[in-house]
Write a protein that holds these residues in place. Structure first.
Motif, PDB file in Angstrom:
ATOM      1  N   TYR A  51     -27.340  47.729  36.804  1.00 44.48           N
ATOM      2  CA  TYR A  51     -26.971  47.113  35.526  1.00 44.48           C
ATOM      3  C   TYR A  51     -27.117  45.588  35.563  1.00 44.48           C
ATOM      4  CZ  TYR A  51     -25.100  51.612  33.953  1.00 44.48           C
ATOM      5  OH  TYR A  51     -24.961  52.922  33.574  1.00 44.48           O
ATOM      6  N   LEU A  68     -26.467  44.257  27.799  1.00 46.76           N
ATOM      7  CA  LEU A  68     -25.216  45.035  27.794  1.00 46.76           C
ATOM      8  C   LEU A  68     -24.309  44.628  26.631  1.00 46.76           C
ATOM      9  CD1 LEU A  68     -24.155  45.062  31.582  1.00 46.76           C
ATOM     10  CD2 LEU A  68     -25.165  46.927  30.259  1.00 46.76           C
ATOM     11  N   THR A  89     -18.162  44.904  25.932  1.00 45.10           N
ATOM     12  CA  THR A  89     -17.213  45.649  26.772  1.00 45.10           C
ATOM     13  C   THR A  89     -17.867  46.049  28.087  1.00 45.10           C
ATOM     14  OG1 THR A  89     -16.178  46.564  24.801  1.00 45.10           O
ATOM     15  CG2 THR A  89     -15.725  47.700  26.857  1.00 45.10           C
ATOM     16  N   GLU A  90     -19.088  46.503  28.014  1.00 49.20           N
ATOM     17  CA  GLU A  90     -19.789  46.975  29.210  1.00 49.20           C
ATOM     18  C   GLU A  90     -20.089  45.806  30.161  1.00 49.20           C
ATOM     19  OE1 GLU A  90     -20.050  48.273  26.255  1.00 49.20           O
ATOM     20  OE2 GLU A  90     -19.486  50.322  26.808  1.00 49.20           O
ATOM     21  N   ARG A 105     -17.050  45.120  31.989  1.00 49.82           N
ATOM     22  CA  ARG A 105     -16.661  46.146  32.960  1.00 49.82           C
ATOM     23  C   ARG A 105     -17.617  46.252  34.140  1.00 49.82           C
ATOM     24  NH1 ARG A 105     -14.645  51.080  29.030  1.00 49.82           N
ATOM     25  NH2 ARG A 105     -12.698  50.078  28.418  1.00 49.82           N
ATOM     26  N   LEU A 106     -18.764  45.614  34.031  1.00 51.90           N
ATOM     27  CA  LEU A 106     -19.796  45.760  35.066  1.00 51.90           C
ATOM     28  C   LEU A 106     -19.239  45.502  36.463  1.00 51.90           C
ATOM     29  CD1 LEU A 106     -22.601  45.899  36.345  1.00 51.90           C
ATOM     30  CD2 LEU A 106     -23.171  43.741  35.264  1.00 51.90           C
ATOM     31  N   ARG A 151     -17.430  53.259  34.483  1.00 54.50           N
ATOM     32  CA  ARG A 151     -17.108  53.505  33.072  1.00 54.50           C
ATOM     33  C   ARG A 151     -18.260  53.152  32.143  1.00 54.50           C
ATOM     34  NH1 ARG A 151     -13.937  56.119  35.184  1.00 54.50           N
ATOM     35  NH2 ARG A 151     -15.580  57.451  34.463  1.00 54.50           N
ATOM     36  N   LEU A 152     -19.283  52.452  32.682  1.00 57.02           N
ATOM     37  CA  LEU A 152     -20.470  52.209  31.857  1.00 57.02           C
ATOM     38  C   LEU A 152     -21.224  53.511  31.607  1.00 57.02           C
ATOM     39  CD1 LEU A 152     -19.766  49.278  32.587  1.00 57.02           C
ATOM     40  CD2 LEU A 152     -22.222  48.815  32.813  1.00 57.02           C
ATOM     41  N   SER A 159     -19.906  55.335  28.572  1.00 54.84           N
ATOM     42  CA  SER A 159     -19.735  54.474  27.400  1.00 54.84           C
ATOM     43  C   SER A 159     -20.068  55.218  26.112  1.00 54.84           C
ATOM     44  CB  SER A 159     -20.658  53.258  27.526  1.00 54.84           C
ATOM     45  OG  SER A 159     -20.727  52.590  26.287  1.00 54.84           O
ATOM     46  N   ASP A 192     -20.934  53.569  23.490  1.00 57.10           N
ATOM     47  CA  ASP A 192     -21.850  52.691  22.744  1.00 57.10           C
ATOM     48  C   ASP A 192     -23.271  53.264  22.762  1.00 57.10           C
ATOM     49  OD1 ASP A 192     -23.546  50.515  21.937  1.00 57.10           O
ATOM     50  OD2 ASP A 192     -21.808  49.200  22.290  1.00 57.10           O
ATOM     51  N   MET A 246     -26.107  52.049  24.997  1.00 57.03           N
ATOM     52  CA  MET A 246     -26.084  52.289  26.448  1.00 57.03           C
ATOM     53  C   MET A 246     -26.886  53.523  26.854  1.00 57.03           C
ATOM     54  SD  MET A 246     -24.455  49.898  27.956  1.00 57.03           S
ATOM     55  CE  MET A 246     -24.176  50.649  29.587  1.00 57.03           C
ATOM     56  N   ASN A 267     -28.333  54.120  30.554  1.00 58.78           N
ATOM     57  CA  ASN A 267     -27.651  55.105  31.396  1.00 58.78           C
ATOM     58  C   ASN A 267     -28.602  56.194  31.872  1.00 58.78           C
ATOM     59  OD1 ASN A 267     -25.281  53.744  31.234  1.00 58.78           O
ATOM     60  ND2 ASN A 267     -24.367  55.060  29.671  1.00 58.78           N
TER      61      ASN A 267
END
Ligand code: HAM
Length: 428
Positions: free
Chosen positions: A186, A193, A196-197, A200-201, A207-208, A211, A213, A216, A220
């Motif tokens: 990532y 991104l 939020t992502e 969180r990276l 949790r990505l 996601s 979203d 993503m 992903n």
């Protein structure tokens, strides 16, 4: 427009909806009893830390969706409505010393959960889960047993085309190296991104992968897969879970992109979908192994596995698939009478029938017999018990509203007579 409405994201379960839920809960209770699970109830709210520690602070469920309860005083503890039952049940496992009980401890609960999510079809702020937890067995056989139980619930409920997706998400031995590989992936795309992502990276990159979203999805799809990075012990565990599922005849598909949205999972993860709807945030249910959770909540290291099945979504799918629950709500008998004023008499006879275990209604309207009989028919009642002159001889007229026949029955025989008629109606 009424002045007051149910809060956004919640629904009233009107009697017809509630009947569907009742049926699902009966199936759940019956199945779990057969599989040796015992019911448990924990509070609808817990200390917030139970969820923060258990589910993980950097998850959607805790960061964005937790219903926190505003304390009434400064020094009050911080509470939150439960977004799921697993953390609370493990808190109870530790609090009540269940590690001294014969293991595994198999528990089940069904009830409302709360998540402050964006409401849409199949996603509510108050929703119902049927949950099971088997604590104290490291598997892998019990993993398959729990998945098979979940699958059977849908079969018995009448849901068609349910697909089981399974995966392994590793354990503390192999996950750290995978997490680094995932971060590297990532980091190469930081600019694309969502906020939020991006945040969180570095803090919780797993949790990505789950996601919500839509931006993503492509990123992903190209992410490294945990299944390519499992340690030998996790790989062997996963192989054995699959072998047990094969032996039980549970149809499943391995989805190496499945990671679940909560932090407590280790090794086995699974979800149930209606075929063709995978990955649309519309899982009918999901669960997995959580071997570190009891310890996180202050207990001795104890393995566990369970699932939560969303009953609102099951009800939606059943309606879509045209499966209707047959529930008997019509009274067996309505007590009517020739004297409109004699509500005492009608209520007494209805009370007698109810005490005898029968579904009975008394017509309490002060209206003519004809109107009372008409209403009994509209109610879908099988019989009308008519109080008239015969009452002086201890008898009543019983009219079979469906067959259109009528006969005299002694009051002393009434309960037995109607019960017998109901039995032959049901079985005949
Ligand atoms: P979960 O995947 O977060 O897992 O939720 C389980 C199921 O609850 C979902 O598959 C879905 O059917 C339903 N659900 C979740 N959120 C909503 C919502 N906002 N509206 C309607 N239905 C929803 C857990 O909760 C874990 N505690 C499962 C578990 C038990 N894992 C181990 N033991």
């Amino acid at each position: 427009m009424p002045t007051y409405r149910a809060p956004r994201g919640t629904r009233d379960l009107l009697p017809a909806d509630r009947a569907v839920f009742d049926r699902l809960m009966r199936i759940a209770a019956d199945l779990t009893a057969r599989y040796g699970f015992r019911p448990i109830e924990t509070p609808l709210f817990e200390q917030t830390a139970v969820f923060e520690r258990g589910i993980g602070e950097i998850t959607d469920v805790v960061e964005k969706e937790l219903f926190r309860i505003a304390p009434r005083t400064e020094e009050a503890e911080s509470w939150a409505l439960r977004p799921e039952p697993t953390a609370g049940i493990m808190r109870a496992y530790v609090q009540h010393g269940m590690q001294t009980w014969p293991q595994p401890v198999k528990l089940t609960t069904t009830g409302p959960m709360f998540r402050y999510d964006r409401p849409q079809a199949g996603r509510y702020r108050q929703f119902w889960q049927f949950d099971v937890e088997a604590v104290g067995d490291a598997g892998p056989a019990i993993d398959a047993e729990v998945i098979e139980l979940g699958h059977r619930f849908y079969t018995e409920a009448g849901v068609r085309d349910v697909e089981v997706l399974v995966n392994s998400i590793g354990d503390p031995a192999c996950r750290p190296a995978y997490v680094e590989t995932l971060k590297a992936h990532y980091r190469g795309h930081v600019a694309t991104l969502p906020p939020t992502e991006r945040d969180r990276l570095e803090r919780n990159v797993l949790r990505l992968l789950d996601s919500k979203d839509p931006d993503m999805a492509a990123l992903n799809a190209g992410a490294p897969r945990i299944t390519d990075h499992l340690c030998d012990a996790c790989a062997a565990h996963f192989e054995s879970v699959k072998a047990h599922l094969d032996a039980l005849g549970v149809p499943y598909r391995v989805d190496s992109g499945l990671v679940r949205g909560l932090d407590y999972y280790t090794r086995t993860a699974f979800e149930f979908y209606v075929a063709g709807r995978e990955g649309q945030q519309q899982a009918l249910g999901g669960g997995g192994r959580y071997d570190g959770l009891v310890e996180l909540l202050g207990g001795r290291p104890t393995p566990g596995i369970g699932f939560g099945l969303g009953l609102d979504r099951v009800a939606l799918v059943l309606a879509e698939q045209g499966v209707v629950a047959e529930v008997e709500t019509a009274p067996l008998a309505v007590v009517v009478g020739a004297d409109p004023e004699d509500t005492v008499g009608r209520l007494r006879v209805a009370t007698l029938l109810r005490a005898g275990g029968l579904r009975a209604r008394a017509d309490l309207g002060r209206r003519k017999l004809g109107r009372q009989l008409e209403a009994a028919g509209k109610d879908g009642a099988h019989f009308a018990v008519i109080l008239g002159d015969e009452l002086a001889d201890g008898q009543v007229q019983v009219r079979d509203l469906q067959a259109g026949t009528q006969r005299l029955v002694a009051m002393g025989d009434l309960i037995r007579d109607l019960a017998r008629a109901e039995g032959s109606h049901k079985h005949g």
